[in-house]
Design a protein around this motif. Structure first.
Motif, PDB file in Angstrom:
ATOM      1  N   ARG A 101       0.818  -1.219   0.000  1.00  0.00           N
ATOM      2  CA  ARG A 101       0.000   0.000   0.000  1.00  0.00           C
ATOM      3  C   ARG A 101       0.850   1.266   0.000  1.00  0.00           C
ATOM      4  O   ARG A 101       0.365   2.339  -0.315  1.00  0.00           O
ATOM      5  N   LEU A 102       2.132   1.149   0.339  1.00  0.00           N
ATOM      6  CA  LEU A 102       3.017   2.310   0.346  1.00  0.00           C
ATOM      7  C   LEU A 102       3.658   2.561  -1.016  1.00  0.00           C
ATOM      8  O   LEU A 102       3.999   3.697  -1.348  1.00  0.00           O
ATOM      9  N   ARG A 103       3.795   1.525  -1.819  1.00  0.00           N
ATOM     10  CA  ARG A 103       4.470   1.662  -3.113  1.00  0.00           C
ATOM     11  C   ARG A 103       3.918   2.800  -3.974  1.00  0.00           C
ATOM     12  O   ARG A 103       4.692   3.592  -4.503  1.00  0.00           O
ATOM     13  N   PRO A 104       2.590   2.913  -4.155  1.00  0.00           N
ATOM     14  CA  PRO A 104       2.083   4.008  -4.996  1.00  0.00           C
ATOM     15  C   PRO A 104       2.433   5.390  -4.433  1.00  0.00           C
ATOM     16  O   PRO A 104       2.694   6.327  -5.194  1.00  0.00           O
ATOM     17  N   GLU A 105       2.455   5.517  -3.112  1.00  0.00           N
ATOM     18  CA  GLU A 105       2.821   6.789  -2.489  1.00  0.00           C
ATOM     19  C   GLU A 105       4.281   7.125  -2.785  1.00  0.00           C
ATOM     20  O   GLU A 105       4.624   8.272  -3.051  1.00  0.00           O
ATOM     21  N   LEU A 106       5.139   6.121  -2.738  1.00  0.00           N
ATOM     22  CA  LEU A 106       6.552   6.346  -3.026  1.00  0.00           C
ATOM     23  C   LEU A 106       6.765   6.694  -4.490  1.00  0.00           C
ATOM     24  O   LEU A 106       7.664   7.459  -4.826  1.00  0.00           O
ATOM     25  N   GLU A 107       5.948   6.128  -5.357  1.00  0.00           N
ATOM     26  CA  GLU A 107       6.051   6.430  -6.791  1.00  0.00           C
ATOM     27  C   GLU A 107       5.850   7.918  -7.058  1.00  0.00           C
ATOM     28  O   GLU A 107       6.497   8.504  -7.907  1.00  0.00           O
ATOM     29  N   SER A 108       4.906   8.534  -6.322  1.00  0.00           N
ATOM     30  CA  SER A 108       4.583   9.936  -6.570  1.00  0.00           C
ATOM     31  C   SER A 108       5.282  10.882  -5.593  1.00  0.00           C
ATOM     32  O   SER A 108       5.058  12.081  -5.630  1.00  0.00           O
ATOM     33  N   ALA A 109       6.143  10.340  -4.739  1.00  0.00           N
ATOM     34  CA  ALA A 109       6.794  11.148  -3.707  1.00  0.00           C
ATOM     35  C   ALA A 109       7.863  12.067  -4.291  1.00  0.00           C
ATOM     36  O   ALA A 109       8.423  11.810  -5.358  1.00  0.00           O
ATOM     37  N   THR A 110       8.135  13.134  -3.554  1.00  0.00           N
ATOM     38  CA  THR A 110       9.172  14.083  -3.933  1.00  0.00           C
ATOM     39  C   THR A 110      10.536  13.517  -3.551  1.00  0.00           C
ATOM     40  O   THR A 110      10.736  13.079  -2.427  1.00  0.00           O
ATOM     41  N   ARG A 111      11.468  13.534  -4.499  1.00  0.00           N
ATOM     42  CA  ARG A 111      12.811  13.014  -4.247  1.00  0.00           C
ATOM     43  C   ARG A 111      13.798  14.161  -4.082  1.00  0.00           C
ATOM     44  O   ARG A 111      13.689  15.187  -4.738  1.00  0.00           O
ATOM     45  N   SER A 112      14.751  13.951  -3.200  1.00  0.00           N
ATOM     46  CA  SER A 112      15.825  14.916  -3.027  1.00  0.00           C
ATOM     47  C   SER A 112      17.102  14.140  -2.758  1.00  0.00           C
ATOM     48  O   SER A 112      17.077  12.915  -2.662  1.00  0.00           O
ATOM     49  N   ALA A 113      18.189  14.860  -2.605  1.00  0.00           N
ATOM     50  CA  ALA A 113      19.468  14.196  -2.322  1.00  0.00           C
ATOM     51  C   ALA A 113      19.429  13.482  -0.977  1.00  0.00           C
ATOM     52  O   ALA A 113      20.166  12.537  -0.754  1.00  0.00           O
ATOM     53  N   LYS A 114      18.563  13.938  -0.058  1.00  0.00           N
ATOM     54  CA  LYS A 114      18.490  13.343   1.275  1.00  0.00           C
ATOM     55  C   LYS A 114      17.572  12.135   1.338  1.00  0.00           C
ATOM     56  O   LYS A 114      17.603  11.392   2.291  1.00  0.00           O
ATOM     57  N   GLY A 115      16.712  11.971   0.362  1.00  0.00           N
ATOM     58  CA  GLY A 115      15.787  10.840   0.402  1.00  0.00           C
ATOM     59  C   GLY A 115      14.485  11.173  -0.301  1.00  0.00           C
ATOM     60  O   GLY A 115      14.445  12.020  -1.189  1.00  0.00           O
ATOM     61  N   ILE A 116      13.446  10.492   0.120  1.00  0.00           N
ATOM     62  CA  ILE A 116      12.122  10.670  -0.469  1.00  0.00           C
ATOM     63  C   ILE A 116      11.193  11.229   0.589  1.00  0.00           C
ATOM     64  O   ILE A 116      11.197  10.778   1.730  1.00  0.00           O
ATOM     65  N   TYR A 117      10.391  12.203   0.188  1.00  0.00           N
ATOM     66  CA  TYR A 117       9.436  12.828   1.096  1.00  0.00           C
ATOM     67  C   TYR A 117       8.032  12.459   0.665  1.00  0.00           C
ATOM     68  O   TYR A 117       7.616  12.774  -0.449  1.00  0.00           O
ATOM     69  N   ILE A 118       7.305  11.786   1.531  1.00  0.00           N
ATOM     70  CA  ILE A 118       5.944  11.384   1.220  1.00  0.00           C
ATOM     71  C   ILE A 118       4.992  12.555   1.425  1.00  0.00           C
ATOM     72  O   ILE A 118       4.040  12.731   0.691  1.00  0.00           O
ATOM     73  N   VAL A 119       5.255  13.347   2.439  1.00  0.00           N
ATOM     74  CA  VAL A 119       4.423  14.511   2.740  1.00  0.00           C
ATOM     75  C   VAL A 119       5.283  15.755   2.539  1.00  0.00           C
ATOM     76  O   VAL A 119       6.368  15.864   3.100  1.00  0.00           O
ATOM     77  N   THR A 120       4.786  16.690   1.706  1.00  0.00           N
ATOM     78  CA  THR A 120       5.544  17.908   1.448  1.00  0.00           C
ATOM     79  C   THR A 120       4.624  19.123   1.554  1.00  0.00           C
ATOM     80  O   THR A 120       3.403  19.004   1.565  1.00  0.00           O
TER      81      THR A 120
END
Length: 155
Positions: A43-62
């Motif tokens: 259930r988390l995979r789709p959220e990670l697909e659309s998440a914001t990426r940065s050099a520090k990691g992935i942000y699910i909530v921005t």
């Protein structure tokens, strides 16, 4: 709550979609400081697909501008918006407790649940497990009680 997750990849094949490459997320529990690697739930995979990426990691909530929240900013947003997502009764700690309970209800051992939640000892987790077992036992008891023959007793 830490919003940054470091992701490991099972393959170097960058042509595959993210959800086919990623296997684990790295989380450092704010309360305990425990570092845990957690397999990505379906259930988390789709959220990670659309998440914001940065050099520090992935942000699910921005924020609306796509940038990550500072910790204090996130706490304010959580307090303000949790009712809108059906979580008015929860605290950030409550989310960890809920995850613990869901893992135990799914049949995970306490040790398996601790591997996900980052609880350092089994003490608090065993309290949640006791609640889950009590609830399950009560449900079974009422099922038996519902089908038990009723004898009328004259007083």
């Amino acid at each position: 709550m830490r919003l940054v997750c470091s992701l490991t990849e099972e393959t170097d094949d960058k042509e595959k979609p993210f959800h086919e490459r990623a296997g684990l997320i790295h989380v450092v529990q704010e309360k305990t400081g425990t570092s845990v690697w957690i397999p990505i739930h379906d259930r988390l995979r789709p959220e990670l697909e659309s998440a914001t990426r940065s050099a520090k990691g992935i942000y699910i909530v921005t924020r609306e501008d796509g940038q990550p929240y500072a910790v204090e900013g996130w706490k304010s947003v959580w307090q303000r918006d949790k009712e809108a997502v059906g979580l008015a009764h929860t605290t950030k700690h409550g989310l960890r407790k809920n995850a613990s309970i869901e893992l135990i209800e799914a049949g995970c051992s306490e040790e398996m649940a601790r591997a996900i939640t980052g609880h350092k000892s089994s003490q608090s987790l065993s309290i949640y497990a006791k609640e889950v077992r009590q609830k399950a036992m009560a449900k079974m008891a009422v099922k038996l009680w519902n089908v038990a023959p009723v004898e009328k007793v004259e007083l």
